[in-house]
Design an enzyme around this catalytic site. Structure first.
Site, PDB file in Angstrom:
ATOM      1  CB  ILE A  71      -0.820  -0.039   0.958  1.00 21.67           C
ATOM      2  CG1 ILE A  71      -1.800  -1.409   1.139  1.00 21.67           C
ATOM      3  CG2 ILE A  71      -1.960   1.359   1.228  1.00 21.67           C
ATOM      4  CD1 ILE A  71      -2.539  -1.620   2.587  1.00 21.67           C
TER       5      ILE A  71
ATOM      6  CG  ASP B 150      10.130  -0.699   4.142  1.00 18.06           C
ATOM      7  OD1 ASP B 150      10.502  -1.535   4.307  1.00 18.06           O
ATOM      8  OD2 ASP B 150       8.764  -0.333   3.539  1.00 18.06           O
TER       9      ASP B 150
ATOM     10  CG  PHE C 136       1.854   2.727   4.880  1.00 18.49           C
ATOM     11  CD1 PHE C 136       0.284   2.257   4.452  1.00 18.49           C
ATOM     12  CD2 PHE C 136       2.335   3.565   4.317  1.00 18.49           C
ATOM     13  CE1 PHE C 136      -0.111   3.220   3.698  1.00 18.49           C
ATOM     14  CE2 PHE C 136       1.578   4.470   3.502  1.00 18.49           C
ATOM     15  CZ  PHE C 136       0.481   4.325   3.147  1.00 18.49           C
TER      16      PHE C 136
ATOM     17  CB  SER D 236      -7.262  -3.244   9.544  1.00 19.08           C
ATOM     18  OG  SER D 236      -7.828  -4.568   9.416  1.00 19.08           O
TER      19      SER D 236
ATOM     20  CE1 TYR E 199      -2.791  -6.117  11.055  1.00 22.46           C
ATOM     21  CE2 TYR E 199      -4.983  -6.619  10.788  1.00 22.46           C
ATOM     22  CZ  TYR E 199      -3.788  -5.918  10.381  1.00 22.46           C
ATOM     23  OH  TYR E 199      -3.770  -4.960   9.385  1.00 22.46           O
TER      24      TYR E 199
ATOM     25  CE  LYS F 255      -2.538  -2.332  11.399  1.00 22.98           C
ATOM     26  NZ  LYS F 255      -1.622  -1.538  10.867  1.00 22.98           N
TER      27      LYS F 255
ATOM     28  CG  PHE G 159     -13.639  -2.619   4.381  1.00 23.60           C
ATOM     29  CD1 PHE G 159     -13.425  -1.182   5.286  1.00 23.60           C
ATOM     30  CD2 PHE G 159     -14.797  -3.235   5.045  1.00 23.60           C
ATOM     31  CE1 PHE G 159     -14.665  -1.017   6.308  1.00 23.60           C
ATOM     32  CE2 PHE G 159     -15.509  -3.130   5.881  1.00 23.60           C
ATOM     33  CZ  PHE G 159     -15.403  -1.785   6.497  1.00 23.60           C
ATOM     34  CG  ASN G 160     -10.957  -7.466   2.310  1.00 29.22           C
ATOM     35  OD1 ASN G 160     -11.931  -7.190   2.993  1.00 29.22           O
ATOM     36  ND2 ASN G 160     -10.499  -8.664   2.090  1.00 29.22           N
TER      37      ASN G 160
ATOM     38  CG  ASN H 137      -4.902 -11.680   2.024  1.00 30.04           C
ATOM     39  OD1 ASN H 137      -3.637 -11.280   2.222  1.00 30.04           O
ATOM     40  ND2 ASN H 137      -5.803 -11.667   2.947  1.00 30.04           N
TER      41      ASN H 137
END
Ligand code: NAD
Ligand code: UDP
Length: 370
Positions: free
Chosen positions: A17, A36, A85, A130, A154, A158, A183-184, A204
């Site tokens: 993302i 990162d 993120f 999430s 998880y 969040k 969402f997804n 997924n």
């Protein structure tokens, strides 16, 4: 881009993302800066981002848990906002390794906030939350007023992060926080240059389907055929990652315009079943997706989709891409990159990024100049 282009820190910006948000922020006139540790991403993404945006890709390799490092990066780039993120995201793994999840996700956010509070005037932060914070909802569509009832470490991590942000706002109103409950997310950039690159067997649905289509896996297992949904398979609110990236731009803009803090769902508001995804993918790719029905997956809910009216009102944002486009772009990415970022294609092999300096804390120089 000029000296005065506002910089926005993207922790975890080399990930799925984050990389799409890099492109969207760059197109919107910001200078995104990636921080990162590449624990779940590949440095080749940096060169792809340079190709896509036609500009250098500032990247600081290091761990968000290293507060001094994060503070130094924020200061050196004079960041006006941060999008967080960085973290770990597999629900099942979080059940097995809860401490790792709380450490990375909760301590990671604390570290970023402490770095911001201690050394900079930057008080605007967008947080990747999430829809899993809602747990098993009593009904759909799910709006932001629904009770939070996380069912995994998880999802707990969040919600803890959301609560930390709420406490911080209460303690000091100069903080502006944007909590985005995704969402997804699926799909990829339409160029096929960046996309989702899961390691191992995908958990997924969409990455699994793309690997079946490309012949890496024999068939999809459809988990559950007796849900109380129109075709008996699970329903989710799939959201194109480019729409999600645009949602982050809207969130950054809203915070910097000194608007109110917010917590919003990001989804399309439309539910699609597993078989609906399979059919849409077959149309998009022109390939059959062999599948078999399998028992329900533990912990899955029957259906899950968002009420997205708040995001529209607060951010002026709404998703514009449908399931066909999501499938088309996932397929394009998979075809172009059968081995993800490890794929050597004629147009990417010549542009591999400069090696990442292997210091645990950085800071690194920008690694790519376009
Ligand atoms: P991703 O794994 O592709 O990206 C996360 C990035 O963070 C990776 O590049 C990884 O190397 C980096 N990272 C992890 N821990 C780090 C650390 N301690 N220090 C520095 N970098 C670190 O994941 P994604 O799908 O892009 O998700 C981004 C965020 O969105 C995550 O917080 C995730 O929980 C959240 N989210 C994702 C989804 C989804 O389905 N992808 C859904 C809801 C929420
Ligand atoms: N699913 C499936 N086979 C798979 C992976 C997922 O049938 O190999 C189903 C899953 O049961 C759910 C939907 O696809 O109904 C979306 O699953 P995913 O893991 O992508 O998202 P999440 O369940 O986390 O919302």
């Amino acid at each position: 881009m000029t000296e005065n282009t506002p910089s926005v820190l993207l922790t975890g910006g080399a990930g799925y993302i984050g990389s799409h948000t890099f492109v969207a922020l760059a197109e919107a006139g910001y200078q995104p800066v990636i921080l990162d540790d590449f624990s779940n991403s590949h440095p080749a993404v940096l060169e792809r981002l340079a190709q896509l945006t036609g500009r250098r890709v500032p990247c600081e390799k290091g761990n968000v848990l290293d507060t001094a490092f994060v503070a130094e990066v924020l200061q050196r780039h004079r960041c006006v906002a941060a999008v967080h993120f960085a973290g770990v995201k597999a629900v099942g793994e979080s059940v097995q390794q809860p401490l790792m999840y709380y450490r990375n996700n909760v301590s990671g956010l604390l570290s970023l906030l402490e770095a911001m509070a201690g050394t900079t005037a930057c008080r605007s932060v967008v947080f990747s939350s999430s829809a899993t914070v809602y747990g098993n909802p009593a009904s759909v569509p799910i709006d932001e007023g629904f009770p939070c009832a996380p069912e995994s470490p998880y999802a707990q991590s969040k919600l803890m992060c959301e609560n930390i942000l709420a406490s911080l706002r209460a303690s000091d109103p100069s903080w502006r926080t944007g909590v985005l409950r995704y969402f997804n997310p699926v799909g990829a950039h339409p160029t096929g240059l960046i996309g989702e690159d899961p390691s191992g067997i995908p958990n997924n649905l969409m990455p699994f389907v793309t690997q079946v289509a490309v012949g890496k896996r024999a068939r999809l297992q459809v988990f559950g055929s007796d849900y109380p949904t129109p075709d008996g398979t699970g329903v989710r609110d799939y959201l194109h990652v480019s729409d999600l990236a645009d949602g982050h731009v809207a969130a950054v803009q809203a915070l910097l315009a000194k608007g109110e803090s917010f917590t919003v769902n990001l989804g399309t508001g439309q539910g699609t079943s597993v078989l609906g995804v399979v059919r849409a993918f077959e149309r998009a790719s022109g390939r059959p997706i062999p599948f078999e029905f399998a028992p329900r997956r533990a912990g899955d809910v029957a259906q899950y989709f968002a009420d997205v009216s708040l995001a529209r009102g607060v951010l002026g944002w709404r998703a514009t891409r449908g399931i066909e486009e999501m499938c088309r772009d996932s397929w394009h990415w998979q075809q172009r990159n059968p081995d993800g970022y490890r794929t050597q294609t004629s147009d990417t092999a010549m542009h591999m990024p400069a090696p990442v300096r292997n210091s645990p804390n950085g800071p690194m120089r920008p690694v790519v100049s376009a």
